[in-house]
Design a protein around this motif. Structure first.
Motif, short mmCIF file in Angstrom:
data_model
loop_
_atom_site.label_atom_id
_atom_site.label_comp_id
_atom_site.label_asym_id
_atom_site.label_seq_id
_atom_site.Cartn_x
_atom_site.Cartn_y
_atom_site.Cartn_z
N GLY A 128 0.81 -1.21 0.00
CA GLY A 128 0.00 0.00 0.00
C GLY A 128 0.84 1.26 0.00
N LEU A 173 -5.67 5.31 -4.90
CA LEU A 173 -6.84 4.72 -4.25
C LEU A 173 -6.60 3.25 -3.90
CD1 LEU A 173 -9.79 6.28 -6.25
CD2 LEU A 173 -9.39 6.47 -3.80
N ILE A 174 -5.97 2.52 -4.80
CA ILE A 174 -5.64 1.12 -4.53
C ILE A 174 -4.68 1.02 -3.35
CG2 ILE A 174 -4.49 -0.94 -5.45
CD1 ILE A 174 -5.64 -0.13 -8.20
N GLY A 199 -4.35 3.15 -0.89
CA GLY A 199 -5.09 3.46 0.33
C GLY A 199 -5.93 2.29 0.80
N LEU A 200 -6.54 1.57 -0.14
CA LEU A 200 -7.33 0.40 0.24
C LEU A 200 -6.47 -0.72 0.81
CD1 LEU A 200 -9.89 0.18 -2.71
CD2 LEU A 200 -10.34 0.80 -0.33
N VAL A 233 -5.81 -0.22 4.63
CA VAL A 233 -6.92 -0.29 5.59
C VAL A 233 -6.81 -1.48 6.55
CG1 VAL A 233 -9.42 -0.62 5.75
CG2 VAL A 233 -8.49 1.08 4.20
N CYS A 254 -7.03 8.42 5.92
CA CYS A 254 -7.01 7.67 4.66
C CYS A 254 -8.38 7.75 3.97
CB CYS A 254 -6.62 6.22 4.94
SG CYS A 254 -6.42 5.21 3.48
N GLY A 255 -9.45 7.64 4.76
CA GLY A 255 -10.78 7.77 4.20
C GLY A 255 -11.05 9.16 3.66
N ALA A 298 -9.27 9.45 0.43
CA ALA A 298 -9.94 8.62 -0.58
C ALA A 298 -11.16 9.34 -1.14
CB ALA A 298 -10.32 7.27 0.02
#
Length: 83
Positions: A21, A45-46, A48-49, A52, A67-68, A71
């Motif tokens: 990440g 975005l990838i 950040g996911l 999580v 992070c949210g 995003a």
């Protein structure tokens, strides 16, 4: 040598996802600055996911909220660019 092998096997999947990440975030920022904006946002975005799960496991709620927040900003910019 035996200690090194045992430490390599003790790395869990959340840590590996965190490494990937963070790598995706760095690559995404680079692409965003010097390449295609849409592709850079998707990579970020990838990334950040992928971060999580480790945020949940280590209970880093402030980082998860941040992070949210990023995003949402990146997703809204991506939607704006695709119109």
């Amino acid at each position: 040598m035996k200690i090194l092998k045992s430490r390599l096997h003790s790395v869990d999947s959340a840590t590996i996802l965190r490494y990937f990440g963070n790598s995706f975030l760095i690559i995404g920022y680079y692409i965003l600055l010097w390449g295609d904006e849409k592709f850079g946002l998707v990579i970020k975005l990838i990334g950040g996911l992928l971060l999580v799960p480790s945020f949940f496991i280590f209970k880093m709620w402030d980082a998860l909220i941040l992070c949210g927040f990023y995003a949402v900003i990146e997703l809204s910019r991506l939607i704006h660019l695709t119109k």
